[in-house]
Design a protein around this motif. Structure first.
Motif, PDB file in Angstrom:
ATOM      1  N   ALA A 162       0.844  -1.202   0.000  1.00 44.97           N
ATOM      2  CA  ALA A 162       0.000   0.000   0.000  1.00 44.97           C
ATOM      3  C   ALA A 162       0.877   1.249   0.000  1.00 44.97           C
ATOM      4  CB  ALA A 162      -0.921  -0.002   1.212  1.00 44.97           C
ATOM      5  N   ALA A 163       1.933   1.208   0.799  1.00 47.07           N
ATOM      6  CA  ALA A 163       2.864   2.333   0.832  1.00 47.07           C
ATOM      7  C   ALA A 163       3.562   2.496  -0.509  1.00 47.07           C
ATOM      8  CB  ALA A 163       3.894   2.115   1.941  1.00 47.07           C
ATOM      9  N   LEU A 164       3.889   1.391  -1.166  1.00 46.87           N
ATOM     10  CA  LEU A 164       4.545   1.455  -2.471  1.00 46.87           C
ATOM     11  C   LEU A 164       3.638   2.100  -3.514  1.00 46.87           C
ATOM     12  CD1 LEU A 164       6.953   0.715  -4.254  1.00 46.87           C
ATOM     13  CD2 LEU A 164       5.945  -1.549  -4.565  1.00 46.87           C
ATOM     14  N   SER A 165       2.378   1.728  -3.511  1.00 48.80           N
ATOM     15  CA  SER A 165       1.429   2.327  -4.453  1.00 48.80           C
ATOM     16  C   SER A 165       1.281   3.819  -4.200  1.00 48.80           C
ATOM     17  CB  SER A 165       0.063   1.634  -4.343  1.00 48.80           C
ATOM     18  OG  SER A 165       0.102   0.339  -4.906  1.00 48.80           O
ATOM     19  N   ASN A 166       1.287   4.209  -2.935  1.00 52.64           N
ATOM     20  CA  ASN A 166       1.179   5.624  -2.607  1.00 52.64           C
ATOM     21  C   ASN A 166       2.440   6.378  -3.012  1.00 52.64           C
ATOM     22  OD1 ASN A 166       1.436   8.035  -0.497  1.00 52.64           O
ATOM     23  ND2 ASN A 166      -0.737   7.504  -0.719  1.00 52.64           N
ATOM     24  N   LEU A 167       3.600   5.741  -2.854  1.00 48.16           N
ATOM     25  CA  LEU A 167       4.863   6.345  -3.283  1.00 48.16           C
ATOM     26  C   LEU A 167       4.822   6.660  -4.776  1.00 48.16           C
ATOM     27  CD1 LEU A 167       7.854   7.125  -2.846  1.00 48.16           C
ATOM     28  CD2 LEU A 167       8.421   4.700  -3.218  1.00 48.16           C
ATOM     29  N   THR A 168       4.252   5.753  -5.544  1.00 50.97           N
ATOM     30  CA  THR A 168       4.125   5.953  -6.988  1.00 50.97           C
ATOM     31  C   THR A 168       3.366   7.233  -7.297  1.00 50.97           C
ATOM     32  OG1 THR A 168       4.109   3.557  -7.328  1.00 50.97           O
ATOM     33  CG2 THR A 168       3.293   4.923  -9.134  1.00 50.97           C
ATOM     34  N   LYS A 169       2.287   7.461  -6.578  1.00 49.31           N
ATOM     35  CA  LYS A 169       1.480   8.659  -6.796  1.00 49.31           C
ATOM     36  C   LYS A 169       2.262   9.927  -6.471  1.00 49.31           C
ATOM     37  CE  LYS A 169      -2.752   6.145  -5.610  1.00 49.31           C
ATOM     38  NZ  LYS A 169      -3.883   6.031  -4.660  1.00 49.31           N
ATOM     39  N   SER A 170       3.022   9.882  -5.378  1.00 44.03           N
ATOM     40  CA  SER A 170       3.806  11.051  -4.982  1.00 44.03           C
ATOM     41  C   SER A 170       4.872  11.378  -6.018  1.00 44.03           C
ATOM     42  CB  SER A 170       4.460  10.807  -3.614  1.00 44.03           C
ATOM     43  OG  SER A 170       3.486  10.705  -2.601  1.00 44.03           O
ATOM     44  N   ILE A 171       5.520  10.351  -6.539  1.00 45.01           N
ATOM     45  CA  ILE A 171       6.534  10.556  -7.580  1.00 45.01           C
ATOM     46  C   ILE A 171       5.903  11.207  -8.806  1.00 45.01           C
ATOM     47  CG2 ILE A 171       8.131   9.403  -9.162  1.00 45.01           C
ATOM     48  CD1 ILE A 171       8.335   7.187  -6.969  1.00 45.01           C
ATOM     49  N   ALA A 172       4.775  10.651  -9.230  1.00 50.05           N
ATOM     50  CA  ALA A 172       4.106  11.162 -10.427  1.00 50.05           C
ATOM     51  C   ALA A 172       3.699  12.618 -10.258  1.00 50.05           C
ATOM     52  CB  ALA A 172       2.879  10.306 -10.735  1.00 50.05           C
ATOM     53  N   ARG A 173       3.157  12.961  -9.106  1.00 55.31           N
ATOM     54  CA  ARG A 173       2.662  14.316  -8.884  1.00 55.31           C
ATOM     55  C   ARG A 173       3.790  15.342  -8.772  1.00 55.31           C
ATOM     56  NH1 ARG A 173      -2.362  15.413  -7.255  1.00 55.31           N
ATOM     57  NH2 ARG A 173      -1.653  17.040  -5.834  1.00 55.31           N
ATOM     58  N   ASN A 174       4.932  14.919  -8.249  1.00 55.29           N
ATOM     59  CA  ASN A 174       5.992  15.872  -7.956  1.00 55.29           C
ATOM     60  C   ASN A 174       7.096  15.966  -9.006  1.00 55.29           C
ATOM     61  OD1 ASN A 174       5.472  17.000  -5.092  1.00 55.29           O
ATOM     62  ND2 ASN A 174       5.104  14.809  -4.870  1.00 55.29           N
ATOM     63  N   PHE A 175       7.195  14.954  -9.878  1.00 56.77           N
ATOM     64  CA  PHE A 175       8.327  14.944 -10.800  1.00 56.77           C
ATOM     65  C   PHE A 175       7.942  14.817 -12.274  1.00 56.77           C
ATOM     66  CE2 PHE A 175       9.902  13.466  -6.683  1.00 56.77           C
ATOM     67  CZ  PHE A 175      10.917  14.395  -6.467  1.00 56.77           C
ATOM     68  N   ALA A 176       6.661  14.913 -12.570  1.00 62.32           N
ATOM     69  CA  ALA A 176       6.230  14.848 -13.972  1.00 62.32           C
ATOM     70  C   ALA A 176       6.839  15.982 -14.791  1.00 62.32           C
ATOM     71  CB  ALA A 176       4.704  14.886 -14.057  1.00 62.32           C
ATOM     72  N   ALA A 177       6.993  17.133 -14.178  1.00 62.34           N
ATOM     73  CA  ALA A 177       7.559  18.280 -14.894  1.00 62.34           C
ATOM     74  C   ALA A 177       9.013  18.052 -15.288  1.00 62.34           C
ATOM     75  CB  ALA A 177       7.449  19.539 -14.031  1.00 62.34           C
ATOM     76  N   ASP A 178       9.665  17.091 -14.635  1.00 61.88           N
ATOM     77  CA  ASP A 178      11.050  16.740 -14.967  1.00 61.88           C
ATOM     78  C   ASP A 178      11.117  15.622 -16.007  1.00 61.88           C
ATOM     79  OD1 ASP A 178      12.121  18.552 -13.086  1.00 61.88           O
ATOM     80  OD2 ASP A 178      11.860  17.088 -11.473  1.00 61.88           O
ATOM     81  N   GLY A 179       9.953  15.246 -16.540  1.00 54.71           N
ATOM     82  CA  GLY A 179       9.927  14.162 -17.512  1.00 54.71           C
ATOM     83  C   GLY A 179       9.987  12.785 -16.886  1.00 54.71           C
ATOM     84  N   ILE A 180       9.703  12.707 -15.580  1.00 49.26           N
ATOM     85  CA  ILE A 180       9.759  11.434 -14.857  1.00 49.26           C
ATOM     86  C   ILE A 180       8.344  10.884 -14.694  1.00 49.26           C
ATOM     87  CG2 ILE A 180      10.397  10.308 -12.695  1.00 49.26           C
ATOM     88  CD1 ILE A 180      12.583  12.490 -12.408  1.00 49.26           C
ATOM     89  N   LEU A 181       8.131   9.684 -15.214  1.00 48.91           N
ATOM     90  CA  LEU A 181       6.832   9.022 -15.153  1.00 48.91           C
ATOM     91  C   LEU A 181       6.894   7.879 -14.142  1.00 48.91           C
ATOM     92  CD1 LEU A 181       6.245   8.713 -19.008  1.00 48.91           C
ATOM     93  CD2 LEU A 181       5.574  10.616 -17.506  1.00 48.91           C
ATOM     94  N   ALA A 182       5.783   7.627 -13.464  1.00 44.52           N
ATOM     95  CA  ALA A 182       5.744   6.557 -12.467  1.00 44.52           C
ATOM     96  C   ALA A 182       4.418   5.812 -12.545  1.00 44.52           C
ATOM     97  CB  ALA A 182       5.947   7.131 -11.068  1.00 44.52           C
ATOM     98  N   TYR A 183       4.515   4.509 -12.534  1.00 41.99           N
ATOM     99  CA  TYR A 183       3.321   3.659 -12.607  1.00 41.99           C
ATOM    100  C   TYR A 183       3.432   2.552 -11.555  1.00 41.99           C
ATOM    101  CZ  TYR A 183       3.481   5.689 -17.313  1.00 41.99           C
ATOM    102  OH  TYR A 183       3.578   6.556 -18.381  1.00 41.99           O
TER     103      TYR A 183
END
Length: 251
Positions: A162-183
């Protein structure tokens, strides 16, 4: 068409099960793969040596302090520029409410070290690397249990996922502008050694009764989805949790 030829990926837990299938799929698509493993080094070495692309194996115990950070550093020190990382390595041990409190805490800590802390260290260093090169892709192998929960014997595993899935969301929300995608991919039962160990205490008929598709997923199905996500063709889907569970849990 999956466009990953000549790209370079790190896959953790690539010596067996889902990780092995992911590495095999990426290699068959002519990607360069760094296969991480701990105890299953021989299958990983055989897969890497048979590859037509430049593949290597790194053995490391992710339960050790800073192991995740060290793993990425070793990859980069080999001269690789990573295009993506697949965080697949995980442990799933049985733990009873009747076990003594010391064992209870020990198993929780051990599970979190591998399933979450090591992933956070890998992710942190990977993000730094991706920022330096203009982007990259992270795919985390989570679990149906991250959203549905699990039996009392595996609550620690479910919590880590559950924590891993939530980590994915945080990465996506905070680093998309850097061209970093997370799934995040959330499988149910998959036909692997880990699942077979889990299902020794449960009749297969009982398991299948909860899966409308009436079969357990094959690791190749997870691998195909990972390859698609790593192709970079669905950037707007960043942050999503993708269910592969035969409709046994539909959100």
């Amino acid at each position: 068409m999956i466009k990953i030829a000549e790209k370079t990926f790190l896959v953790t837990g690539a010596g067996t099960g889902i990780g092995y299938s992911i590495a095999q799929c990426l290699i068959s698509s002519e990607a360069r793969v760094v296969l991480h493993c701990n105890s299953h080094i021989e299958p990983a070495q055989k897969l890497a040596s048979a590859a037509k692309t430049d593949c290597v194996v790194i053995q490391k115990d992710l339960s050790q302090p800073q192991a995740g950070q060290q793993l990425v550093e070793e990859v980069l020190n080999l001269g690789y520029s990573l295009d993506g990382v697949v965080n697949n390595a995980a442990i799933m041990t049985e733990l009873s409410l009747d076990d003594n409190p010391s064992l209870w805490e020990e198993k929780w800590i051990e599970t979190l070290k591998v399933n979450l802390i090591a992933v956070s260290s890998i992710t942190r260093r990977a993000i730094e690397h991706f920022q330096s090169k203009g982007g990259g892709i992270l795919v985390n192998i989570s679990s149906r249990a991250a959203h549905r929960g699990d039996t009392p014997e595996y609550m620690h595993y479910a919590a880590s996922k559950a924590a891993l899935s939530n980590l994915t969301k945080s990465i996506a929300r905070n680093f998309a502008a850097d061209g970093i995608l997370a799934y995040s991919i959330c499988p149910g039962f998959v036909d692997t050694e880990m699942t077979r160990t889990f299902t020794e205490n449960y009749p297969i008929s009982q398991i299948l009764s909860g899966i409308p598709l009436q079969r357990i997923a094959q690791p190749e199905e997870i691998a195909a989805m990972v390859a698609f996500l790593l192709s970079g063709q669905v950037p707007s889907a960043t942050g999503t949790n993708i269910d592969i569970n035969g409709a046994s849990y539909v959100r």
